[in-house]
Design an enzyme around this catalytic site. Structure first.
Site, short mmCIF file in Angstrom:
data_model
loop_
_atom_site.label_atom_id
_atom_site.label_comp_id
_atom_site.label_asym_id
_atom_site.label_seq_id
_atom_site.Cartn_x
_atom_site.Cartn_y
_atom_site.Cartn_z
CD GLU A 284 -3.26 -0.96 1.81
OE1 GLU A 284 -3.75 0.16 2.04
OE2 GLU A 284 -3.69 -2.01 2.29
CB THR B 229 7.69 1.67 -0.58
OG1 THR B 229 7.88 2.84 -1.39
CG2 THR B 229 7.48 0.45 -1.49
#
Ligand SMILES: Cc1cc2nc3c(=O)[nH]c(=O)nc-3n(C[C@H](O)[C@H](O)[C@H](O)COP(=O)(O)OP(=O)(O)OC[C@H]3O[C@@H](n4cnc5c(N)ncnc54)[C@H](O)[C@@H]3O)c2cc1C
Length: 410
Positions: free
Chosen positions: A387, A389
């Site tokens: 979702e 980095t």
């Protein structure tokens, strides 16, 4: 006075989630770390309980409630100020943190609580909401050549009569094998850029959709991670979520990306819960060898181990407060893209640092499989990757602070 206590009305939910984590998740945590790819059957009962609580309105589930921000949601109670809400977003982060104190991989494997469910809850129209109700949906964005740069996906969806024909390859789909449907991101026309990217609900068993393999992973081994191929895979045109129109300026894509403003605090919550598990166990293990952390004395006047512990706890508290802020802003219908990314960046990094430092502090016990510390150090790493980095969250925060677009700051 600033009260850093959890809101009164959400404490029973928090405590209930903690009990579930302690009595249902922890006892099977090691079992499914070893039995990678085996479905944790014990979760069926838990998922049914969560469904029941959601239907009765007593709970918002484990975070798949999406980003629709309805008026009047959770108004007032326990907040102290009229009109200030502690609603479903705050409830979700608090309960997810507790559940991940039990096990992150098992939380990610909970039926009907997938990232695809958040997308459906956020983007689907009323008819689709009804048609897809009760489905367990995973989300497939990542491709062999596209990860952080999700606007570059190559999977295509071509309209043919009243069906879309999907072709492409998706990798690292959490719950991709176990879920009832996959929400697939595909482009209607690559030459039109991000504006042409749409999401499609593809039910399990649709001809042309094949799970190619399951990944072997460092951590969260209880959660299945699938690579899925789409070869002339046909879905009804009505399975396109949201509007089929390719809007100038990529508004539709921006809407789809906004799903993450609400799911990133949930990932932060996973990190907060996992790090808390490590801290709690480390405190106990230190006490067993006579090292007590004293909160009334400065860290520097205590043992090196106690001082390190205090520093980790302070970092953890920072992550927790950012998580609460991002969720609370969503409950109060405030734009929270920057705070959601701040929360995920801080919590993702802190969880990796804390869980590994706890292994270090506890030495051979930390490294051994006799305790779960080594497992939490492995489980936490993904929370700083999926979702978005660490680097991508920092990029989003920098763009917001500097007022630059994604084209201006890459
Ligand atoms: C266990 C697991 C589960 C997952 N679940 C899902 C899922 O359910 N659905 C899904 O669609 N995907 C999922 N993913 C994929 C995940 O979201 C991607 O791995 C992630 O977005 C990073 O993409 P990438 O791996 O291609 O790395 P890349 O994007 O290639 O990045 C490699 C490195 O470069 C850095 N980098 C990239 N761009 C920039 C930049 N502009 N500036 C600075 N640094 C940059 C990154 O931060 C990273 O450190 C999952 C991955 C894993 C490992």
């Amino acid at each position: 006075m600033i009260s850093l206590d959890d809101p009164k009305k959400l404490r029973p939910l928090r405590d209930q989630a903690h009990q579930v984590a302690m009595n249902m998740l922890r006892p099977i945590s090691r079992k499914y770390d070893r039995a990678e790819h085996e479905y944790p059957r014990e979760l069926d009962l838990l998922a049914a309980m969560i469904d029941g609580l959601s239907e009765s309105g007593a709970s918002s589930g484990a975070g798949a409630s999406g980003v629709r921000r309805t008026e009047g949601e959770g108004v007032g109670e326990g907040s102290g100020s009229p009109g200030v809400k502690n609603g479903t977003n705050l409830a979700s982060v608090m309960s997810i943190a507790e559940m991940c104190w039990g096990d992150v991989g098992l939380l990610l494997s909970l039926p009907r609580q997938g990232l695809g469910n958040s997308a459906i809850a956020s983007v689907a129209d009323a008819e689709q909401q009804e048609r897809f109700a009760g489905l367990w949906a995973s989300m497939a964005i990542t491709e062999p050549d596209t990860g952080s740069d999700s606007a570059n996906i190559r999977t295509t969806a071509t309209l043919d009569g009243d069906e879309y024909v999907i072709n492409g390859e998706k990798i690292y789909v959490t719950s991709g094998e176990r879920s009832d449907a996959v929400v697939v991101w595909a482009t209607l026309d690559r030459s039109l850029g991000r504006a042409a990217i749409k999401s499609f609900v593809v039910p399990k068993g649709t001809p042309g959709m094949t799970v190619e393999r399951l990944e072997h992973k460092l951590g969260i081994r209880a959660s299945d991670t699938a690579a899925i191929r789409f070869d002339d895979c046909r879905v009804p045109a009505a399975n396109l979520l949201g509007s089929a129109e390719v809007e100038a300026g990529g508004q539709g894509f921006a809407g789809a990306m906004a799903t993450f403003d609400n799911t990133r605090p949930l990932v932060a919550a996973m990190a907060v819960g996992c790090a808390k598990a490590s801290l709690d166990l480390t405190r106990d293990l230190l006490e067993r060898v006579g090292i007590t952390v004293d909160y009334d004395r400065p860290g520097l006047s205590q043992s090196a181990a106690a001082a390190s512990f205090l520093q980790m706890e302070a970092d953890w508290e920072g992550a927790r407060l950012l998580m609460l802020q991002a969720a609370w802003m969503a409950d109060n219908r405030m734009a929270n893209a920057m705070e959601a990314s701040m929360a995920k960046a801080k919590a993702g990094r802190v969880a990796s640092d804390i869980t590994l430092s706890c292994v270090e502090l506890c030495g051979s016990i930390g490294y051994s499989e006799s305790e779960l510390l080594e497992k939490w150090a492995r489980d936490s790493k993904i929370l700083d990757i999926f979702e978005g980095t660490q680097q991508i969250q920092q990029l989003i925060v920098a763009r917001r602070i500097l007022g630059l677009s994604s084209a201006e700051l890459k």
